[in-house]
Design a protein around this motif. Structure first.
Motif, PDB file in Angstrom:
ATOM      1  N   SER B  17      33.827  49.356  54.909  1.00  0.00           N
ATOM      2  CA  SER B  17      34.572  49.598  53.667  1.00  0.00           C
ATOM      3  C   SER B  17      34.225  48.354  52.452  1.00  0.00           C
ATOM      4  O   SER B  17      33.430  47.916  51.588  1.00  0.00           O
ATOM      5  N   MET B  18      35.479  48.098  53.604  1.00  0.00           N
ATOM      6  CA  MET B  18      35.721  46.440  52.733  1.00  0.00           C
ATOM      7  C   MET B  18      34.510  45.761  52.890  1.00  0.00           C
ATOM      8  O   MET B  18      34.261  45.151  51.879  1.00  0.00           O
ATOM      9  N   GLY B  19      34.054  45.058  53.979  1.00  0.00           N
ATOM     10  CA  GLY B  19      32.920  44.016  54.135  1.00  0.00           C
ATOM     11  C   GLY B  19      31.880  44.285  52.890  1.00  0.00           C
ATOM     12  O   GLY B  19      31.719  44.050  52.797  1.00  0.00           O
ATOM     13  N   GLN B  20      31.241  45.942  53.096  1.00  0.00           N
ATOM     14  CA  GLN B  20      30.162  46.422  52.063  1.00  0.00           C
ATOM     15  C   GLN B  20      30.769  46.247  50.661  1.00  0.00           C
ATOM     16  O   GLN B  20      29.450  45.517  50.014  1.00  0.00           O
ATOM     17  N   LEU B  21      32.265  46.630  50.663  1.00  0.00           N
ATOM     18  CA  LEU B  21      32.244  46.517  48.892  1.00  0.00           C
ATOM     19  C   LEU B  21      32.490  44.631  48.580  1.00  0.00           C
ATOM     20  O   LEU B  21      31.875  44.506  46.904  1.00  0.00           O
ATOM     21  N   TRP B  22      32.950  44.003  49.189  1.00  0.00           N
ATOM     22  CA  TRP B  22      33.346  42.800  49.339  1.00  0.00           C
ATOM     23  C   TRP B  22      31.391  41.880  48.853  1.00  0.00           C
ATOM     24  O   TRP B  22      31.222  41.103  47.578  1.00  0.00           O
ATOM     25  N   VAL B  23      30.160  42.201  49.701  1.00  0.00           N
ATOM     26  CA  VAL B  23      29.276  41.734  49.826  1.00  0.00           C
ATOM     27  C   VAL B  23      28.655  42.415  48.710  1.00  0.00           C
ATOM     28  O   VAL B  23      27.872  41.792  48.156  1.00  0.00           O
ATOM     29  N   TYR B  24      28.696  43.550  47.756  1.00  0.00           N
ATOM     30  CA  TYR B  24      28.225  44.627  46.407  1.00  0.00           C
ATOM     31  C   TYR B  24      29.286  43.330  45.769  1.00  0.00           C
ATOM     32  O   TYR B  24      27.742  43.249  45.029  1.00  0.00           O
ATOM     33  N   CYS B  25      30.075  43.353  46.149  1.00  0.00           N
ATOM     34  CA  CYS B  25      30.559  42.834  44.288  1.00  0.00           C
ATOM     35  C   CYS B  25      30.102  40.797  44.593  1.00  0.00           C
ATOM     36  O   CYS B  25      29.227  40.938  43.118  1.00  0.00           O
ATOM     37  N   VAL B 138      42.583  34.263  47.105  1.00  0.00           N
ATOM     38  CA  VAL B 138      43.388  33.310  48.061  1.00  0.00           C
ATOM     39  C   VAL B 138      42.094  32.510  48.566  1.00  0.00           C
ATOM     40  O   VAL B 138      41.770  31.205  48.754  1.00  0.00           O
ATOM     41  N   THR B 139      40.912  32.998  48.034  1.00  0.00           N
ATOM     42  CA  THR B 139      39.642  32.496  48.796  1.00  0.00           C
ATOM     43  C   THR B 139      38.485  32.069  47.484  1.00  0.00           C
ATOM     44  O   THR B 139      37.619  30.829  47.633  1.00  0.00           O
ATOM     45  N   GLY B 140      38.897  32.950  46.485  1.00  0.00           N
ATOM     46  CA  GLY B 140      38.266  32.661  45.622  1.00  0.00           C
ATOM     47  C   GLY B 140      36.776  33.037  45.547  1.00  0.00           C
ATOM     48  O   GLY B 140      35.495  32.171  44.695  1.00  0.00           O
ATOM     49  N   ALA B 141      36.303  33.265  46.011  1.00  0.00           N
ATOM     50  CA  ALA B 141      34.930  33.196  46.848  1.00  0.00           C
ATOM     51  C   ALA B 141      34.276  34.349  46.140  1.00  0.00           C
ATOM     52  O   ALA B 141      33.144  34.139  45.971  1.00  0.00           O
ATOM     53  N   VAL B 142      34.520  35.519  46.179  1.00  0.00           N
ATOM     54  CA  VAL B 142      34.435  36.572  44.891  1.00  0.00           C
ATOM     55  C   VAL B 142      35.393  37.342  44.405  1.00  0.00           C
ATOM     56  O   VAL B 142      36.410  37.510  44.601  1.00  0.00           O
ATOM     57  N   LYS B 143      34.852  37.659  43.097  1.00  0.00           N
ATOM     58  CA  LYS B 143      35.635  37.578  42.302  1.00  0.00           C
ATOM     59  C   LYS B 143      36.216  39.385  42.359  1.00  0.00           C
ATOM     60  O   LYS B 143      37.104  39.223  41.261  1.00  0.00           O
ATOM     61  N   LEU B 144      35.405  40.130  42.433  1.00  0.00           N
ATOM     62  CA  LEU B 144      35.931  41.505  42.914  1.00  0.00           C
ATOM     63  C   LEU B 144      35.401  41.924  40.481  1.00  0.00           C
ATOM     64  O   LEU B 144      35.981  43.098  41.114  1.00  0.00           O
ATOM     65  N   GLN B 145      34.732  41.705  39.623  1.00  0.00           N
ATOM     66  CA  GLN B 145      35.144  41.472  38.482  1.00  0.00           C
ATOM     67  C   GLN B 145      34.113  42.903  39.047  1.00  0.00           C
ATOM     68  O   GLN B 145      34.256  43.193  37.304  1.00  0.00           O
ATOM     69  N   ASP B 146      33.459  43.752  39.080  1.00  0.00           N
ATOM     70  CA  ASP B 146      32.651  44.718  39.245  1.00  0.00           C
ATOM     71  C   ASP B 146      32.693  46.028  39.746  1.00  0.00           C
ATOM     72  O   ASP B 146      31.726  46.894  40.002  1.00  0.00           O
ATOM     73  N   LEU B 147      33.743  45.702  39.961  1.00  0.00           N
ATOM     74  CA  LEU B 147      34.254  47.462  40.808  1.00  0.00           C
ATOM     75  C   LEU B 147      33.560  48.343  40.595  1.00  0.00           C
ATOM     76  O   LEU B 147      33.734  49.690  40.777  1.00  0.00           O
ATOM     77  N   ASP B 148      34.505  48.679  39.495  1.00  0.00           N
ATOM     78  CA  ASP B 148      34.544  49.488  38.238  1.00  0.00           C
ATOM     79  C   ASP B 148      33.359  50.109  37.920  1.00  0.00           C
ATOM     80  O   ASP B 148      32.981  51.598  38.300  1.00  0.00           O
ATOM     81  N   THR B 149      32.239  49.266  38.065  1.00  0.00           N
ATOM     82  CA  THR B 149      30.648  49.809  37.694  1.00  0.00           C
ATOM     83  C   THR B 149      29.852  50.070  39.062  1.00  0.00           C
ATOM     84  O   THR B 149      29.139  50.554  39.651  1.00  0.00           O
ATOM     85  N   ILE B 150      30.455  49.499  40.897  1.00  0.00           N
ATOM     86  CA  ILE B 150      29.723  49.668  41.305  1.00  0.00           C
ATOM     87  C   ILE B 150      30.600  50.932  42.226  1.00  0.00           C
ATOM     88  O   ILE B 150      29.615  51.591  43.049  1.00  0.00           O
ATOM     89  N   LEU B 151      31.461  50.962  41.656  1.00  0.00           N
ATOM     90  CA  LEU B 151      32.774  51.780  42.660  1.00  0.00           C
ATOM     91  C   LEU B 151      31.962  53.312  42.480  1.00  0.00           C
ATOM     92  O   LEU B 151      31.832  54.417  43.465  1.00  0.00           O
ATOM     93  N   PRO B 152      31.285  53.997  41.681  1.00  0.00           N
ATOM     94  CA  PRO B 152      31.225  55.315  41.044  1.00  0.00           C
ATOM     95  C   PRO B 152      29.750  55.255  42.274  1.00  0.00           C
ATOM     96  O   PRO B 152      29.717  56.604  42.251  1.00  0.00           O
ATOM     97  N   SER B 153      29.250  54.353  42.035  1.00  0.00           N
ATOM     98  CA  SER B 153      27.617  54.697  43.282  1.00  0.00           C
ATOM     99  C   SER B 153      28.030  54.358  44.476  1.00  0.00           C
ATOM    100  O   SER B 153      27.211  55.601  45.207  1.00  0.00           O
TER     101      SER B 153
END
Lengths: 355, 178
Positions: B17-25, B138-153
């Motif tokens: 799940s962590m990997g999938q959500l990381w690439v989704y974001c 720590v990496t700064g690679a992915v900001k994870l700023q869209d989680l609130d729109t991604i998680l519902p789906s």
């Protein structure tokens, strides 16, 4: 309007592309690592009122494809290596009857039951017909999720155009990996043209009934049918050959690899280039027809070739045929479900560069 | 920018799940992505690993063999995790379960007590989201700023109530390494 990019597994993207290509009937039997594809088709074909059957075996599934294809419907089956072996008799019959169909092989390690990890040991089977008799199938090899979707979508049209099965040769990595994909426009099978050669609808279409079979007991007639089919093959070789070249222009060593191996080799190429080594990549997309002439032209220009495969060496035989002794062809392969790393492939190129 | 991450732990910790959500974001943030999971046949307790790559250019090999960053969620995964990390790379360890540091003095090692923080938030199962928040920081690679729109789906409808705690966990993870 541009479709939005979706994150999908290769198996699911192949399924969605088939649905969008107007696949009217899907017949499958479960096997790892392509199960998500069968599951996807179960959900999405039935939801659209199309045909989905989980057959009692791979042999049954390919013969159901034969039946559906005979009616002119866009039909597909999918499996993985041992299951695709079981389908070979049916594929030969499809070719003998000049029927279009799409067959997906999400290949795994063999021989025998082998393992469930990715491999490219089915190259010979895929590119040399695979079953009995004189025939070929078109073989397309995607390198990732986007291309798996694009080639599957296109495969249905190619199968109809050339009246023969099209095989998508993917592997367990492409099936299981997730990448972003933009999907093609959906086609409703209702809008597809009826086929003049198919069974059924002879009254509405005001034509005599068609009899579809691969049998012909009169040698001269059977020979004539085979010769006619091979004339078509010659035309396909002129029209369909597809490949990708990356930095081959000034390269001393050219990797030749398809699918997952090509992705890894591309990574090795980037490591090599960063160190100033002149390395290129030639990636066949059509494995049949194979880009013999294109490789020959590179051989004439004095390049050396390193064939990278997830097998003990199968495509290398085509590469050797292509270069006709004009250039040295080396091999690097892993098998058993192991995927070569880009560092391993780079190390092999480095070793060769000293030769 | 290309960030190759190797994530490892045991089945049930939410590695996949962590990997999938990381690439989704990452995809929503305009990056190219590949995610290749590797796990055992067990539902829980087997090995769980993921090769995860995000990049602003075409991704070549989808297999992470030399990682820019490594996530280690349990003690048993230290051995493989410390091997795959590149010279001077980043290693994020779940210090709740990893008691012996990776033998990589060259690497930047971050200790994140994922399970403890998750328990404080009220659900140990969001430990992976705490790790993902830390990895983002720590990496700064992915900001994870869209989680609130991604998680519902991403969540099935019966798990929608968990969206809030997952987002809170990501924020906590970012804070731990700030």
């Amino acid at each position: 309007m541009a479709e939005e990019i979706r994150l999908m597994k290769g198996n699911e993207a192949i399924g969605e592309a088939a649905v969008r290509a107007g696949c009217r009937a899907y017949f499958g039997y479960p096997i790892t690592p392509q199960n998500e594809l069968t599951a996807y088709m179960a959900r999405h074909m039935l939801a659209r009122g199309r045909t989905f059957i989980q057959a009692e075996s791979e042999v049954a599934a390919i013969n159901m494809v034969y039946g559906a294809a005979s009616t002119g419907a866009r039909a597909m089956t999918s499996s993985s290596s041992p299951g695709v072996s079981l389908k070979q008799e049916g594929i030969s019959y499809l070719c003998g009857a000049d029927l279009p169909a799409v067959v997906i092989n999400v290949a795994r390690a063999g021989p025998g039951l082998g393992g469930i990890s990715p491999a490219q040991g089915d190259y010979f089977q895929a590119t040399r017909g695979g079953g009995h008799g004189d025939y070929y199938t078109i073989v397309l090899a995607p390198k990732g999720v986007q291309e798996a979707a694009d080639l599957t979508y296109e495969a249905f049209g190619l199968a109809e155009k050339w009246r023969m099965p099209v095989l998508i040769l993917a592997d367990g990595l492409i099936g299981q990996m997730m990448e972003g994909v933009v999907l093609p426009e959906p086609i409703d099978p209702v809008n597809l043209q009826r086929k003049s050669w198919a069974v059924g609808h002879s009254v509405e279409m005001a034509r005599p009934y068609n009899h579809i079979s691969s049998i012909n007991l009169i040698p001269d007639e059977l020979e004539a049918m085979n010769r006619k089919r091979f004339e078509r093959y010659a035309q396909i070789k002129k029209e369909l050959i597809r490949y990708e070249e990356i930095e081959v222009e000034d390269a001393d060593i050219v990797f030749v690899a398809y699918g997952t191996s090509a992705r890894v080799s591309h990574g090795a190429l980037q490591i090599a280039r960063a160190k100033g080594m002149k390395v290129g990549l030639f990636r066949p997309i059509t494995l049949w027809p194979f880009p013999y002439e294109q490789l020959y032209r590179l051989a004439e220009r004095g390049k050396r070739f390193l064939c990278v495969e997830m097998s003990m060496g199968q495509m290398i035989e085509d590469v050797r045929l292509a270069v006709s002794g004009k250039a040295p062809v080396y091999f690097y392969g892993r098998c058993g479900g192991n995927i070569p790393s880009q560092e391993e492939v780079f190390a092999e190129a480095l070793r060769l560069s000293g030769k | 920018m290309t960030e190759k991450t190797f994530m490892t732990g045991f089945g049930g910790q939410g590695i996949i799940s962590m990997g999938q959500l990381w690439v989704y974001c990452a995809m929503k943030e305009g990056l190219k992505v590949t995610f290749f999971p590797f796990y055992g046949a067990e539902k829980r307790g087997g090995i769980a690993r993921a090769s995860v790559i995000v990049s602003d250019s075409e991704i070549t090999s989808p297999i992470v063999t030399v990682a820019d960053s490594v996530v280690i969620m349990n003690q048993d995964s230290v051995e493989i995790g410390e091997k795959v990390c590149k010279e001077g790379g980043i290693i994020c360890v779940n210090s709740s379960l990893v008691k012996k540091d990776p033998a990589r003095p060259d690497a930047r090692i971050y200790h994140i007590p994922c399970n403890e923080i998750a328990l404080k938030l009220g659900n140990v199962r969001v430990a992976n989201m705490i790790m993902m928040g830390a990895l983002s920081k720590v990496t700064g690679a992915v900001k994870l700023q869209d989680l609130d729109t991604i998680l519902p789906s991403y969540f099935s409808s019966n798990k929608r109530s968990l969206i809030e705690i997952n987002i809170a966990a990501v924020e906590e993870g970012k804070k731990v390494v700030a």
